[in-house]
Design a protein around this motif. Structure first.
Motif, PDB file in Angstrom:
ATOM      1  N   THR A  11      31.296  43.943  36.288  1.00 38.76           N
ATOM      2  CA  THR A  11      32.252  44.306  37.336  1.00 38.76           C
ATOM      3  C   THR A  11      31.921  45.603  38.039  1.00 38.76           C
ATOM      4  O   THR A  11      32.733  46.106  38.809  1.00 38.76           O
ATOM      5  N   SER A  18      40.585  43.198  39.119  1.00 39.63           N
ATOM      6  CA  SER A  18      41.510  42.515  40.019  1.00 39.63           C
ATOM      7  C   SER A  18      41.947  41.205  39.371  1.00 39.63           C
ATOM      8  O   SER A  18      41.368  40.746  38.380  1.00 39.63           O
ATOM      9  N   THR A  20      41.569  38.299  40.534  1.00 43.89           N
ATOM     10  CA  THR A  20      40.465  37.342  40.688  1.00 43.89           C
ATOM     11  C   THR A  20      39.430  37.517  39.585  1.00 43.89           C
ATOM     12  O   THR A  20      38.940  36.533  39.028  1.00 43.89           O
ATOM     13  N   GLN A  21      39.108  38.762  39.242  1.00 44.51           N
ATOM     14  CA  GLN A  21      38.130  39.024  38.192  1.00 44.51           C
ATOM     15  C   GLN A  21      38.653  38.581  36.828  1.00 44.51           C
ATOM     16  O   GLN A  21      37.921  38.001  36.028  1.00 44.51           O
ATOM     17  N   ARG A  51      48.945  44.991  33.062  1.00 45.81           N
ATOM     18  CA  ARG A  51      48.993  45.165  34.519  1.00 45.81           C
ATOM     19  C   ARG A  51      49.245  46.600  34.926  1.00 45.81           C
ATOM     20  O   ARG A  51      49.977  47.324  34.275  1.00 45.81           O
ATOM     21  N   ARG A  57      49.071  46.110  45.224  1.00 44.31           N
ATOM     22  CA  ARG A  57      47.994  45.423  44.500  1.00 44.31           C
ATOM     23  C   ARG A  57      48.224  45.477  42.997  1.00 44.31           C
ATOM     24  O   ARG A  57      48.759  46.434  42.469  1.00 44.31           O
ATOM     25  N   TYR A  59      46.331  45.232  39.313  1.00 42.39           N
ATOM     26  CA  TYR A  59      45.069  45.327  38.582  1.00 42.39           C
ATOM     27  C   TYR A  59      45.363  45.226  37.096  1.00 42.39           C
ATOM     28  O   TYR A  59      46.505  45.357  36.666  1.00 42.39           O
TER      29      TYR A  59
END
Length: 74
Positions: A11, A18, A20-21, A51, A57, A59
Motif C-alpha cells: 500500500t 482506504s 477499497t484497499q 475505522r 472519508r 480509513y
C-alpha cells in the motif's frame, strides 16, 4: 515478513487503508464491504473499531486490520 510489513509494502507505506484497499485485502468488493459494515454481524463488529474518519472519508488502521487477520486464524 510479517502481515503488517506485507500490507505496508503493497500500500505504499501509509498507516491507514482506504475502504477499497481493505476490501481488496479481504477479497470482497468495496460495495459488499460497505453493506457488511452497515449490518450487525461479527465482521462488522470487528472492523468498526478499526475505522478512522477524516472529514467525510473513512480509513482503517493497518495495525488493527493485521490484528483482525492474524487473530482470525487463531
Amino acid at each position: 515478513m510479517t502481515t503488517e510489513e506485507l500490507i505496508l509494502s503493497r500500500t505504499g507505506g501509509s498507516p491507514l487503508l482506504s475502504l477499497t484497499q481493505v476490501a481488496e485485502i479481504l477479497h470482497r468488493s468495496p460495495e459488499g464491504l460497505r453493506i457488511t459494515l452497515s449490518g450487525d454481524n461479527e465482521l462488522a463488529r470487528n472492523l468498526r473499531p478499526c475505522r478512522v474518519k477524516i472529514g467525510r472519508r473513512v480509513y482503517f488502521k493497518i495495525q488493527d486490520i493485521v490484528r483482525l487477520i492474524d487473530g482470525a486464524g487463531a
